[in-house]
Design a protein around this motif. Structure first.
Motif, PDB file in Angstrom:
ATOM      1  N   GLU A 101       0.721  -1.123   0.312  1.00 42.56           N
ATOM      2  CA  GLU A 101       0.576  -0.160   0.184  1.00 42.56           C
ATOM      3  C   GLU A 101       0.766   0.942   0.062  1.00 42.56           C
ATOM      4  O   GLU A 101       0.495   2.566  -0.134  1.00 42.56           O
ATOM      5  N   ASP A 102       2.104   0.950   0.433  1.00 41.16           N
ATOM      6  CA  ASP A 102       3.154   2.307   0.439  1.00 41.16           C
ATOM      7  C   ASP A 102       3.873   2.474  -0.988  1.00 41.16           C
ATOM      8  O   ASP A 102       4.183   3.445  -1.010  1.00 41.16           O
ATOM      9  N   VAL A 103       3.689   0.912  -2.020  1.00 39.57           N
ATOM     10  CA  VAL A 103       4.264   1.372  -3.022  1.00 39.57           C
ATOM     11  C   VAL A 103       3.173   1.836  -4.483  1.00 39.57           C
ATOM     12  O   VAL A 103       2.941   2.722  -5.049  1.00 39.57           O
ATOM     13  N   VAL A 104       2.163   1.402  -3.757  1.00 39.72           N
ATOM     14  CA  VAL A 104       1.189   1.696  -4.908  1.00 39.72           C
ATOM     15  C   VAL A 104      -0.031   2.404  -4.650  1.00 39.72           C
ATOM     16  O   VAL A 104      -0.372   3.537  -4.913  1.00 39.72           O
ATOM     17  N   GLY A 105      -0.872   2.184  -3.423  1.00 38.80           N
ATOM     18  CA  GLY A 105      -1.917   3.178  -2.811  1.00 38.80           C
ATOM     19  C   GLY A 105      -2.687   3.622  -3.652  1.00 38.80           C
ATOM     20  O   GLY A 105      -2.842   2.286  -4.483  1.00 38.80           O
ATOM     21  N   ASP A 106      -2.847   4.479  -4.474  1.00 39.14           N
ATOM     22  CA  ASP A 106      -4.089   5.053  -5.128  1.00 39.14           C
ATOM     23  C   ASP A 106      -3.680   5.688  -6.597  1.00 39.14           C
ATOM     24  O   ASP A 106      -4.442   5.922  -7.232  1.00 39.14           O
ATOM     25  N   LEU A 107      -2.587   5.002  -6.633  1.00 39.46           N
ATOM     26  CA  LEU A 107      -1.861   5.118  -8.149  1.00 39.46           C
ATOM     27  C   LEU A 107      -2.116   4.331  -9.880  1.00 39.46           C
ATOM     28  O   LEU A 107      -2.554   3.106  -8.735  1.00 39.46           O
TER      29      LEU A 107
END
Length: 230
Positions: A198-204
């Protein structure tokens, strides 16, 4: 990362801590570790990681004339895997490591690879520049992983691929808790154990295509994602 920029330290007040209690953030771009131990990095790190990195790059099947960015290229242990029919740019904050990479480029006569100093969280490239972006064991050491990935996504073309190899926090609660115990120690070395997907992709706008451990007992995850069209 460039240890010459260690005059300032970053701190945060995390949720759940008393107001005013400061906790040091992992901030490797200002850590002496990355400049002081470049020779040790060059001697040991390839033995631990190079085979996995090279194999993962080769599986991308990078086509002719593709533009490739590697974020955090370091001394360039990955460079031999990039096909000479592609255009490759590598960035890092450590001038010492980049000097090692430049020596390899000159020694091997690689005309398709160029390296330069740049902050991974503040990329200076225009939007939608690259077809492929790779980053290996970097997300655990930048101050803000999601900010870095936001920049990576910005400069990646729609339909482009990003390849990540990194320690990512286990989704198994008991295992994550055990490994998290090392976080206070590793932060002194400039990297953290608590970075999760979640720290890498998030809402991207990234669609994860591959997410797997490099081996059953490995601490490292191979993650491949594609930037959505539009």
């Amino acid at each position: 990362m460039d240890g010459s920029q260690n005059s300032a330290q970053e701190y945060s007040v995390p949720n759940g801590h008393p107001k005013g209690k400061l906790v040091r953030k992992a901030n490797p771009e200002r850590s002496h570790f990355y400049s002081k131990f470049t020779p040790a990095y060059e001697a040991v790190w390839p033995l631990l990681l190079q085979k996995r990195i090279l194999r993962s790059i080769e599986k991308l099947h990078i086509p002719a004339r593709a533009k490739v960015l590697e974020v955090g290229i370091g001394t360039g242990i990955s460079m031999s895997a990039y096909p000479q029919h592609a255009e490759v740019v590598g960035i890092d904050l450590s001038n010492g490591m980049l000097d090692q990479a430049r020596q390899k480029i000159e020694r091997e006569g690689w005309k398709h690879i160029h390296v330069e100093a740049m902050n991974a969280e503040e990329l200076t490239f225009p939007d939608q520049t690259f077809d492929f972006i790779t980053t290996f064991h970097v997300l655990s050491v930048v101050a803000n992983p999601l900010k870095m990935m936001s920049e990576v996504t910005r400069v990646l073309k729609p339909g482009g691929k990003v390849l990540i190899i990194n320690h990512l926090r286990s989704e198994t609660p008991w295992l994550a808790k055990v490994i998290d115990q090392a976080d206070p120690l590793t932060r002194h070395l400039g990297w953290r154990t608590k970075v999760g997907v979640e720290d890498v992709v998030g809402d991207l706008p990234l669609d994860i295509r591959v997410q797997r451990k490099s081996s059953p007992l490995s601490l490292f995850t191979i993650l491949q994602a594609t930037k959505r069209q539009g």
